[in-house]
Design a protein around this motif. Structure first.
Motif, PDB file in Angstrom:
ATOM      1  N   PHE A  85       0.822  -1.207   0.000  1.00 43.07           N
ATOM      2  CA  PHE A  85       0.000   0.000   0.000  1.00 43.07           C
ATOM      3  C   PHE A  85       0.862   1.265   0.000  1.00 43.07           C
ATOM      4  O   PHE A  85       0.481   2.267  -0.626  1.00 43.07           O
ATOM      5  CB  PHE A  85      -0.948  -0.005   1.191  1.00 43.07           C
ATOM      6  CG  PHE A  85      -2.126  -0.918   0.993  1.00 43.07           C
ATOM      7  CD1 PHE A  85      -3.051  -0.670  -0.005  1.00 43.07           C
ATOM      8  CD2 PHE A  85      -2.308  -2.036   1.791  1.00 43.07           C
ATOM      9  CE1 PHE A  85      -4.139  -1.520  -0.208  1.00 43.07           C
ATOM     10  CE2 PHE A  85      -3.391  -2.886   1.606  1.00 43.07           C
ATOM     11  CZ  PHE A  85      -4.305  -2.634   0.597  1.00 43.07           C
ATOM     12  N   ALA A  86       2.009   1.223   0.681  1.00 44.53           N
ATOM     13  CA  ALA A  86       2.907   2.375   0.632  1.00 44.53           C
ATOM     14  C   ALA A  86       3.432   2.577  -0.786  1.00 44.53           C
ATOM     15  O   ALA A  86       3.511   3.712  -1.279  1.00 44.53           O
ATOM     16  CB  ALA A  86       4.070   2.172   1.605  1.00 44.53           C
ATOM     17  N   GLY A  87       3.754   1.465  -1.458  1.00 46.77           N
ATOM     18  CA  GLY A  87       4.219   1.553  -2.839  1.00 46.77           C
ATOM     19  C   GLY A  87       3.133   2.037  -3.783  1.00 46.77           C
ATOM     20  O   GLY A  87       3.401   2.836  -4.695  1.00 46.77           O
ATOM     21  N   THR A  88       1.903   1.572  -3.558  1.00 49.46           N
ATOM     22  CA  THR A  88       0.781   2.022  -4.387  1.00 49.46           C
ATOM     23  C   THR A  88       0.525   3.509  -4.187  1.00 49.46           C
ATOM     24  O   THR A  88       0.279   4.247  -5.156  1.00 49.46           O
ATOM     25  CB  THR A  88      -0.492   1.220  -4.032  1.00 49.46           C
ATOM     26  OG1 THR A  88      -0.251  -0.175  -4.245  1.00 49.46           O
ATOM     27  CG2 THR A  88      -1.662   1.664  -4.891  1.00 49.46           C
ATOM     28  N   GLU A  89       0.603   3.957  -2.948  1.00 56.07           N
ATOM     29  CA  GLU A  89       0.416   5.374  -2.661  1.00 56.07           C
ATOM     30  C   GLU A  89       1.485   6.216  -3.356  1.00 56.07           C
ATOM     31  O   GLU A  89       1.191   7.252  -3.961  1.00 56.07           O
ATOM     32  CB  GLU A  89       0.443   5.611  -1.147  1.00 56.07           C
ATOM     33  CG  GLU A  89       0.063   7.010  -0.734  1.00 56.07           C
ATOM     34  CD  GLU A  89      -0.125   7.154   0.769  1.00 56.07           C
ATOM     35  OE1 GLU A  89      -0.232   8.298   1.241  1.00 56.07           O
ATOM     36  OE2 GLU A  89      -0.184   6.112   1.473  1.00 56.07           O
ATOM     37  N   TRP A  90       2.734   5.747  -3.283  1.00 59.09           N
ATOM     38  CA  TRP A  90       3.845   6.449  -3.943  1.00 59.09           C
ATOM     39  C   TRP A  90       3.618   6.491  -5.460  1.00 59.09           C
ATOM     40  O   TRP A  90       3.815   7.539  -6.098  1.00 59.09           O
ATOM     41  CB  TRP A  90       5.159   5.731  -3.627  1.00 59.09           C
ATOM     42  CG  TRP A  90       6.349   6.312  -4.338  1.00 59.09           C
ATOM     43  CD1 TRP A  90       7.129   7.357  -3.935  1.00 59.09           C
ATOM     44  CD2 TRP A  90       6.890   5.863  -5.589  1.00 59.09           C
ATOM     45  NE1 TRP A  90       8.114   7.601  -4.858  1.00 59.09           N
ATOM     46  CE2 TRP A  90       7.997   6.701  -5.891  1.00 59.09           C
ATOM     47  CE3 TRP A  90       6.562   4.850  -6.480  1.00 59.09           C
ATOM     48  CZ2 TRP A  90       8.758   6.540  -7.038  1.00 59.09           C
ATOM     49  CZ3 TRP A  90       7.313   4.688  -7.629  1.00 59.09           C
ATOM     50  CH2 TRP A  90       8.402   5.524  -7.905  1.00 59.09           C
ATOM     51  N   LEU A  91       3.185   5.370  -6.030  1.00 59.21           N
ATOM     52  CA  LEU A  91       2.941   5.308  -7.470  1.00 59.21           C
ATOM     53  C   LEU A  91       1.823   6.259  -7.884  1.00 59.21           C
ATOM     54  O   LEU A  91       1.952   6.982  -8.888  1.00 59.21           O
ATOM     55  CB  LEU A  91       2.585   3.876  -7.875  1.00 59.21           C
ATOM     56  CG  LEU A  91       2.233   3.645  -9.355  1.00 59.21           C
ATOM     57  CD1 LEU A  91       3.416   3.998 -10.248  1.00 59.21           C
ATOM     58  CD2 LEU A  91       1.779   2.210  -9.585  1.00 59.21           C
ATOM     59  N   PHE A  92       0.730   6.288  -7.125  1.00 53.10           N
ATOM     60  CA  PHE A  92      -0.384   7.182  -7.451  1.00 53.10           C
ATOM     61  C   PHE A  92       0.041   8.648  -7.370  1.00 53.10           C
ATOM     62  O   PHE A  92      -0.433   9.484  -8.145  1.00 53.10           O
ATOM     63  CB  PHE A  92      -1.565   6.916  -6.513  1.00 53.10           C
ATOM     64  CG  PHE A  92      -2.431   5.753  -6.931  1.00 53.10           C
ATOM     65  CD1 PHE A  92      -1.888   4.650  -7.584  1.00 53.10           C
ATOM     66  CD2 PHE A  92      -3.787   5.744  -6.664  1.00 53.10           C
ATOM     67  CE1 PHE A  92      -2.681   3.577  -7.975  1.00 53.10           C
ATOM     68  CE2 PHE A  92      -4.599   4.683  -7.054  1.00 53.10           C
ATOM     69  CZ  PHE A  92      -4.034   3.592  -7.709  1.00 53.10           C
ATOM     70  N   THR A 121       0.655   6.529   6.659  1.00 54.29           N
ATOM     71  CA  THR A 121      -0.030   5.326   6.178  1.00 54.29           C
ATOM     72  C   THR A 121       0.652   4.078   6.713  1.00 54.29           C
ATOM     73  O   THR A 121      -0.011   3.150   7.196  1.00 54.29           O
ATOM     74  CB  THR A 121      -0.030   5.291   4.635  1.00 54.29           C
ATOM     75  OG1 THR A 121      -0.685   6.466   4.132  1.00 54.29           O
ATOM     76  CG2 THR A 121      -0.745   4.052   4.116  1.00 54.29           C
ATOM     77  N   VAL A 122       1.973   4.038   6.618  1.00 50.87           N
ATOM     78  CA  VAL A 122       2.740   2.881   7.068  1.00 50.87           C
ATOM     79  C   VAL A 122       2.512   2.624   8.554  1.00 50.87           C
ATOM     80  O   VAL A 122       2.200   1.493   8.961  1.00 50.87           O
ATOM     81  CB  VAL A 122       4.236   3.096   6.788  1.00 50.87           C
ATOM     82  CG1 VAL A 122       5.076   2.005   7.460  1.00 50.87           C
ATOM     83  CG2 VAL A 122       4.506   3.113   5.283  1.00 50.87           C
ATOM     84  N   LEU A 123       2.642   3.658   9.370  1.00 49.99           N
ATOM     85  CA  LEU A 123       2.485   3.489  10.815  1.00 49.99           C
ATOM     86  C   LEU A 123       1.050   3.123  11.180  1.00 49.99           C
ATOM     87  O   LEU A 123       0.818   2.278  12.052  1.00 49.99           O
ATOM     88  CB  LEU A 123       2.901   4.772  11.538  1.00 49.99           C
ATOM     89  CG  LEU A 123       4.395   5.123  11.490  1.00 49.99           C
ATOM     90  CD1 LEU A 123       4.656   6.484  12.113  1.00 49.99           C
ATOM     91  CD2 LEU A 123       5.217   4.051  12.184  1.00 49.99           C
ATOM     92  N   GLY A 124       0.090   3.747  10.518  1.00 49.09           N
ATOM     93  CA  GLY A 124      -1.309   3.461  10.815  1.00 49.09           C
ATOM     94  C   GLY A 124      -1.692   2.023  10.507  1.00 49.09           C
ATOM     95  O   GLY A 124      -2.377   1.367  11.294  1.00 49.09           O
ATOM     96  N   LEU A 125      -1.236   1.529   9.344  1.00 51.64           N
ATOM     97  CA  LEU A 125      -1.547   0.148   8.968  1.00 51.64           C
ATOM     98  C   LEU A 125      -0.794  -0.849   9.831  1.00 51.64           C
ATOM     99  O   LEU A 125      -1.358  -1.854  10.282  1.00 51.64           O
ATOM    100  CB  LEU A 125      -1.201  -0.079   7.494  1.00 51.64           C
ATOM    101  CG  LEU A 125      -2.015   0.696   6.456  1.00 51.64           C
ATOM    102  CD1 LEU A 125      -1.516   0.374   5.053  1.00 51.64           C
ATOM    103  CD2 LEU A 125      -3.492   0.372   6.573  1.00 51.64           C
ATOM    104  N   LEU A 126       0.471  -0.581  10.071  1.00 55.73           N
ATOM    105  CA  LEU A 126       1.321  -1.523  10.785  1.00 55.73           C
ATOM    106  C   LEU A 126       0.971  -1.637  12.266  1.00 55.73           C
ATOM    107  O   LEU A 126       0.930  -2.749  12.818  1.00 55.73           O
ATOM    108  CB  LEU A 126       2.790  -1.099  10.632  1.00 55.73           C
ATOM    109  CG  LEU A 126       3.852  -2.008  11.252  1.00 55.73           C
ATOM    110  CD1 LEU A 126       3.858  -3.370  10.574  1.00 55.73           C
ATOM    111  CD2 LEU A 126       5.231  -1.357  11.151  1.00 55.73           C
TER     112      LEU A 126
END
Length: 285
Positions: free
Chosen positions: A107-114, A130-135
């Motif tokens: 999801f972090a990679g998808t966010e970066w790509l978008f 995003t990373v901290l919230g999901l993890l």
């Protein structure tokens, strides 16, 4: 169809396929309840950071007549499909921390790509949030919620899970017609456009409504049918008050009737799911 649209539709379709896989793998209705729970949690988070905080903006180009409602469609692809379905996959199939790390990176990679494709924009949000919230919060909570859904629930836990499960149902049926049919809008002067005002107030509207549905569903009525009379009556009075206050503007004849019927429909779902949570999975599957 626009270039942007394919990315968001692709994200949504892949997510739905993953949810179908989880259900077919387990044949457990509790997986769907968990999915709704995680959507409900995501909606509350979005109400704070997106609806009121304007943390980011999506550009799926699916609703060309209004840019903010179009952004909401992107939020749906992310927070009503991709994230909660990934959380459901992790919790129901009992995946370990390596899988959690995989999805966090995905999801972090998808966010970066978008962001690079210019189909999504940060205002004050950061990928690290995003990373901290999901993890640390979202994916671990999915495991906790699923363990609770496998039990017979009572008291506050029952109310919390019931609220989270019905809230995406109420929110989606309440707000989708507004985006697609412009049947109503809310005017409060909080933001620059009516669509921003409507999105923010709709969040408060559905949260308040769901708290009421949970209460009235669990109230020990002597005449059970009475709650199906009280609910639409109160909904009618609420809409009338909002209209008199200049907040609610209905634009089509069927708008008031739709929300009266919706209140009874969501209450019935609330009562049904409440019984399922109380009885436990052994009696429902």
């Amino acid at each position: 169809m626009e270039f942007n649209s394919y990315w968001y539709l692709g994200l949504g379709v892949l997510s739905i396929l993953l949810l179908i896989y989880v259900y077919l793998k387990t044949r457990n209705p509790r997986s769907i309840l968990l999915f709704l729970t995680m959507v409900g949690l995501g909606y509350i988070i979005e109400a704070v950071i997106y609806n009121f905080g304007h943390s980011y903006r999506y550009y799926p180009k699916l609703l060309m007549y209004d840019s903010f409602y179009d952004s909401n469609m992107g939020a749906i692809a992310s927070n009503a499909l991709a994230l909660p379905i990934a959380a459901t996959f992790i919790a129901v199939l009992r995946k370990n921390w390596l899988w959690i790390l995989f999805f966090v990176c995905l999801f972090a990679g998808t966010e970066w790509l978008f962001l690079k494709l210019d189909i999504y924009k940060h205002n004050w949000w950061k990928i690290r949030y995003t990373v901290l919230g999901l993890l640390l919060v979202y994916f671990p909570l999915a495991k906790v919620f699923y363990s609770l859904l496998l039990q017979s629930l009572q008291g506050k836990l029952h109310s919390i899970l019931l609220f989270l499960i019905i809230s995406p149902i109420s929110a989606s049926f309440q707000f989708t017609p507004i985006m697609f049919f412009s049947n109503r809008y809310y005017e409060l002067g909080w933001f620059e456009t009516f669509s921003e005002d409507t999105t923010a107030f709709s969040a408060l509207y559905y949260i308040s409504a769901c708290l009421f549905y949970v209460w009235i569903a669990k109230f020990p009525w002597k005449l059970k049918w009475l709650k199906y009379v009280v609910t639409p009556c109160l909904m009618y009075l609420l809409n009338l008050f909002l209209q008199k206050a200049g907040i609610l503007h209905s634009q089509v004849w069927w708008d008031p009737w739709f929300y009266l019927i919706l209140s009874v429909f969501v209450l019935k779902i609330t009562v049904t799911i409440s019984k399922h949570l109380t009885n436990g999975p052994q009696k429902n599957t």
